[in-house]
Enzyme design. Sequence first.
Site, short mmCIF file in Angstrom:
data_model
loop_
_atom_site.label_atom_id
_atom_site.label_comp_id
_atom_site.label_asym_id
_atom_site.label_seq_id
_atom_site.Cartn_x
_atom_site.Cartn_y
_atom_site.Cartn_z
N HIS A 40 34.52 49.92 27.13
CA HIS A 40 33.52 49.94 28.20
C HIS A 40 32.60 51.14 27.98
CE1 HIS A 40 31.95 50.46 32.28
NE2 HIS A 40 32.32 49.23 32.50
N CYS B 258 28.32 46.32 29.52
CA CYS B 258 28.17 46.57 30.95
C CYS B 258 26.71 46.95 31.23
CB CYS B 258 29.12 47.70 31.39
SG CYS B 258 28.88 48.13 33.12
C1 DNO Z 1 34.39 50.91 37.76
C2 DNO Z 1 34.39 50.48 36.38
C3 DNO Z 1 35.39 51.21 35.52
C4 DNO Z 1 35.64 50.39 34.27
C5 DNO Z 1 36.76 50.90 33.44
C6 DNO Z 1 36.94 50.17 32.16
O1 DNO Z 1 34.18 50.13 38.60
O2 DNO Z 1 33.12 50.49 35.81
O3 DNO Z 1 36.55 51.38 36.19
O4 DNO Z 1 35.97 49.11 34.62
O5 DNO Z 1 36.47 52.19 33.12
O6 DNO Z 1 37.96 50.76 31.44
#
Ligand code: DNO
Length: 391
Positions: A240, A278
């Site tokens: 991510h 993302c």
């Molecule tokens: C929050 C997210 C993070 C993400 C994790 C992935 O809402 O963007 O918690 O899912 O960091 O490992």
Amino acid sequence: MEKTWRWFGKKDNIKLNMLRQIGVQGIVSALHDIPNGEIWPLEAINEYKEYIESFGLRWSVVESLAVSESIKYGGEDRDHLIANYIISLGNLGKAGVKTVCYNFMPVLDWARTDLYHKWEDGSSSLYFDKAKFAYFEIHILEREGAEKEYSSEILDKVRELKNTLTDKDNNDLIDSVIVKTQGFVNGNIKEDDQNPVAIFKKLLLLYDGIGKDQLRENMKYFLEKIMPVCEEYNIQMCVHPDDPPFSLLGLPRIITCEEDIDWFLNAVDNPHNGLTFCTGSLSAGLQNDVPKLAQKYASRTKFVHLRSTNVFPNGDFIEANHLEGRGKIVEIVRIFEKENPDLPMRIDHGKLLTDDIDKGYNPGYSFLGRMLALGQIEGVMASVQMELEKK
Ligand code: DNO
């Protein structure tokens, strides 16, 4: 794309039968009760998977199989922790859950200063206020040298905050930055920890002397060790991006922009080493042209998070409506529907809307706000699919 939804397990106030009714196909989840660094037993994985399946859904993605701090900073026990990680991956592979999201952010998983930033209409979103964050760093954490990293405009605002914020405001800020946002994502700080600031300061010390190059080396080391088990079970690892995609608290961040993504994909050039695309995290960095990155990395993308942001001239950012802002989600859906239509996609954070308020949802993970966004994106997906069929 497959319509998935992040679900926090049986304790989540949003239940699986609700998700069935709104068209969700796959679940994104983790064994949240198992502490970071411990093995996920095959039996527990199978039991969780069967529970999800009993609602006519599938466990599409693991988010996250958290990477322990010691693996990130290169502590003495990292090989032991990597060995545990490999066993967990093997067990996931045996159970047939094959897409695994993780991140490589030191200490802070993600950062916001306001969890209930009000819009004119009474709804609210998450917000990052740069001056407030600077205030937190300078006056609450008392991090040495922090002032030097901010402009005089920001430091003026910090002075103003120092004169106006009350003890309650300070506690709310601590809660937002290091307790509420971290607690539910298998983070380092738990909701019932007594002195979160002290714990947090200790965690920061672990990274003393660790810069960007060392963190990169440690990520490469980790990826090289886990690739064989990923190949054996056809597991797609997808990191991510850092949220937000710039350095905070003097800590290095290494998944923030095109150069970083190129680096980690080339450092371990294996199709099992992939990306969680993302749009929310990437769009909060002015350096990023989100559709350009999506086009470039479509073939190495294994999972998509859809969310958008607006970045303001003073460096603050807000989580925007999904079809507005820098995330350019219509364009992103067009790219992924064309290049890789089977990808799992989840709506990332949504606003808190009407009946969402006071339901105790995790920050960002509302029901109605995310449902509205899911409906919008379904519409976009349907029209993009028609467009592509005509071509
Ligand atoms: C929050 C997210 C993070 C993400 C994790 C992935 O809402 O963007 O918690 O899912 O960091 O490992």
